[in-house]
Each structure stands twice: as structure tokens, then as C-alpha cells.
Design an enzyme around this catalytic site. Structure first.
Site, short mmCIF file in Angstrom:
data_model
loop_
_atom_site.label_atom_id
_atom_site.label_comp_id
_atom_site.label_asym_id
_atom_site.label_seq_id
_atom_site.Cartn_x
_atom_site.Cartn_y
_atom_site.Cartn_z
N ASP A 61 0.83 -1.20 0.00
CA ASP A 61 0.00 0.00 0.00
C ASP A 61 0.87 1.25 0.00
O ASP A 61 1.91 1.28 0.66
CB ASP A 61 -0.90 -0.01 1.24
CG ASP A 61 -2.14 0.84 1.07
OD1 ASP A 61 -2.34 1.40 -0.03
OD2 ASP A 61 -2.91 0.96 2.04
N ARG A 79 0.64 8.66 -10.82
CA ARG A 79 0.45 7.46 -9.99
C ARG A 79 1.20 6.26 -10.54
O ARG A 79 1.71 5.43 -9.79
CB ARG A 79 -1.04 7.14 -9.87
CG ARG A 79 -1.81 8.10 -8.97
CD ARG A 79 -3.29 7.76 -8.92
NE ARG A 79 -3.51 6.43 -8.37
CZ ARG A 79 -3.60 6.16 -7.05
NH1 ARG A 79 -3.48 7.14 -6.17
NH2 ARG A 79 -3.83 4.93 -6.63
N HIS A 104 3.64 3.06 -9.00
CA HIS A 104 3.53 1.62 -9.23
C HIS A 104 4.85 1.04 -9.75
O HIS A 104 5.24 -0.07 -9.38
CB HIS A 104 2.39 1.33 -10.19
CG HIS A 104 1.03 1.68 -9.64
ND1 HIS A 104 0.61 1.25 -8.40
CD2 HIS A 104 0.01 2.42 -10.15
CE1 HIS A 104 -0.62 1.71 -8.17
NE2 HIS A 104 -0.99 2.42 -9.21
N GLU A 115 -11.60 -5.34 -6.45
CA GLU A 115 -12.17 -3.99 -6.32
C GLU A 115 -11.38 -2.94 -7.10
O GLU A 115 -11.87 -1.83 -7.33
CB GLU A 115 -12.23 -3.59 -4.84
CG GLU A 115 -13.25 -4.35 -4.00
CD GLU A 115 -12.78 -5.75 -3.63
OE1 GLU A 115 -11.56 -5.98 -3.54
OE2 GLU A 115 -13.65 -6.62 -3.44
N LEU A 117 12.31 -19.98 -3.49
CA LEU A 117 11.20 -19.20 -2.96
C LEU A 117 9.97 -19.30 -3.86
O LEU A 117 10.06 -19.21 -5.09
CB LEU A 117 11.62 -17.74 -2.84
CG LEU A 117 10.57 -16.75 -2.35
CD1 LEU A 117 10.28 -16.95 -0.88
CD2 LEU A 117 11.04 -15.31 -2.61
N ARG A 170 -5.94 -2.66 7.97
CA ARG A 170 -7.08 -3.51 7.61
C ARG A 170 -6.62 -4.55 6.59
O ARG A 170 -5.57 -4.41 5.97
CB ARG A 170 -8.22 -2.67 7.04
CG ARG A 170 -7.83 -1.81 5.87
CD ARG A 170 -9.01 -0.98 5.35
NE ARG A 170 -8.61 -0.12 4.26
CZ ARG A 170 -8.13 1.12 4.39
NH1 ARG A 170 -8.01 1.64 5.61
NH2 ARG A 170 -7.79 1.84 3.34
N LEU A 171 -7.44 -5.59 6.40
CA LEU A 171 -7.08 -6.69 5.50
C LEU A 171 -7.51 -6.45 4.06
O LEU A 171 -6.97 -7.05 3.14
CB LEU A 171 -7.70 -8.01 6.00
CG LEU A 171 -6.97 -8.69 7.15
CD1 LEU A 171 -7.75 -9.91 7.61
CD2 LEU A 171 -5.57 -9.11 6.72
#
Length: 230
Positions: A16, A29, A33, A63, A127, A184-185
Site C-alpha cells: 500500500d 500514480r 507503481h 475492487e 522461494l 485492515r485486511l
């Protein structure tokens, strides 16, 4: 029963803060990223260094389709570049790539790249990187219940549900990291995180460093996991 283990086997990360990072620097933006993609590489290298077995990255949620189309298109281009890079370096880095989420409405080109890179890395023993793409935990659970119903299972056990998840063979996350100060998740691995340890940091994802990752591991090592026991 109390369990203490110094290194988490599976670390899940909610990346985030890309947009806020870009805004702080008066950049578009998409620049955030792109910087976030470099942070992913840093954390993959750190996870290999510190002995983590699985990393799950929340890359694009169900979402996120509500975001501006320009941003979505940029994210999809970045995803294609990332998948191409994994396919090219699979032998060298010994990483196994998994992708969790609904394939639709991803483009046929991206679906093809996902199939190619997951197949190319399937036998790698280093990994495991689990990329949550067009992922939502509620969607995953609905898909699992639909699969159970198609099998005629009307009273599923936890084991029944587990085998119908997107990545049933992966262990549940031991540690979940969320950057940028949010706590929050956000519909990420709700079933799997029932007993996961949470670690929140104010650091924006593009600034997340190896030291930040180690700080999270060190905090995890100081905790005692009881799993409902004493």
C-alpha cells in the site's frame, strides 16, 4: 500450545502507498507503481536471504477495477513486463511463481503469460512467489463453495474447503505485512489469516527496504503464537 519460530515460513504483503508516494513527489500514480515493482524485487531478494519459503503479494484486487482506466491499463502493462521478466529469469533465480485470483476479466494475452510463466517455474525449488491478481478473498470463498456444491458436498469440513481454495497446497501466512499506515485486511486471504500475526508500518511501499522487511521478521520472532491455546 505455544509455538515460537524465529522465521515465518509464509509472509503475505499488502503493498500500500504507491499513489501517495507518487503524489508526495508530484509524479503520476503510475510512477509510484513502477517504484513499487522495484520494492517487490528488493523484498524477494530479502526473503531468499532470510529463509522465507513463500511470499504472497496483493497485486491487484477484484475492487481495483473501479480505478481510472489509465491507471488500470498502466498496471496491466507493468504486470506483463513482470511476468516476462520472471519467465526469462526462472532458471537463474530458482523462483516458483503462482498466480491466485479469477482469470476473467484479464486479457487473453495476460492469461497466456500467466500460464506460460507458472508452467516454466513449476519445478523450481526456491522461494515461492504467490501473486494475488484480480483477487478477492470473498470471491475465493464463493468459488470454493461453488466447487463444493458441484461435487455434491453440502456439509463441507475445513479440509474440504481448503482443497477448493486457489492455492490449497500453500501453508497459511505466518506473518502479514501492510505498508503505508493502513490497518485492515482489505479482502485479502481472510480464511488463511485466521491465526496470522499482523505487522503494520507507516512506510510507503515504494520505500520499503530490506531493513524494513527484517524489522518485520524481527518483530515476528519476538511474538509467541498460541493458536487459541494457552
Amino acid at each position: 500450545m505455544s509455538i515460537t519460530k524465529s522465521t515465518p515460513r509464509h509472509v503475505a504483503i499488502i503493498m500500500d502507498g504507491n499513489g501517495r508516494w507518487a503524489k508526495q513527489k508530484s509524479l503520476p500514480r503510475l510512477a509510484g507503481h513502477n517504484a513499487g515493482a522495484k520494492a517487490v524485487e528488493r523484498v524477494i531478494n530479502a526473503a531468499q536471504k532470510y529463509g522465507v519459503d513463500v511470499l504472497s503479494f496483493y497485486a491487484f484486487s477484484t475492487e481495483n477495477w473501479s480505478r481510472p482506466q489509465e491507471e488500470i491499463d498502466g498496471l496491466m502493462r507493468l504486470l506483463e513486463q513482470t511476468l516476462d521478466k520472471y519467465a526469462q529469469t526462472a532458471q537463474k533465480n530458482n523462483l516458483r511463481l503462482l498466480v491466485s485470483g479469477r482469470k476473467e476479466p484479464l486479457s487473453p494475452a495476460i492469461q497466456e503469460k500467466i500460464a506460460r510463466v507458472t508452467q516454466a517455474t513449476a519445478q523450481k525449488t526456491g522461494l515461492t512467489v504467490n501473486l494475488a491478481l484480480n483477487y478477492g478473498s470473498r470471491a475465493e470463498l464463493l468459488d470454493a463453495f461453488a466447487q463444493l456444491a458441484s461435487q455434491g458436498i453440502t456439509k463441507p469440513t475445513e479440509q474440504d474447503l481448503q482443497r477448493c481454495l486457489y492455492q490449497p497446497a500453500l501453508p497459511d501466512p505466518d506473518l502479514l505485512i501492510r505498508t503505508s499506515g493502513e490497518k485492515r485486511l482489505s479482502n485479502f486471504l481472510l480464511w488463511q489469516c485466521a491465526y496470522t500475526e499482523f505487522y503494520f508500518t507507516d512506510t510507503l511501499w515504494p520505500d520499503f527496504s530490506e531493513q524494513d522487511f527484517k524489522n518485520a521478521l524481527d518483530e515476528y520472532a519476538r511474538r509467541t503464537r498460541r493458536f487459541g491455546g494457552i
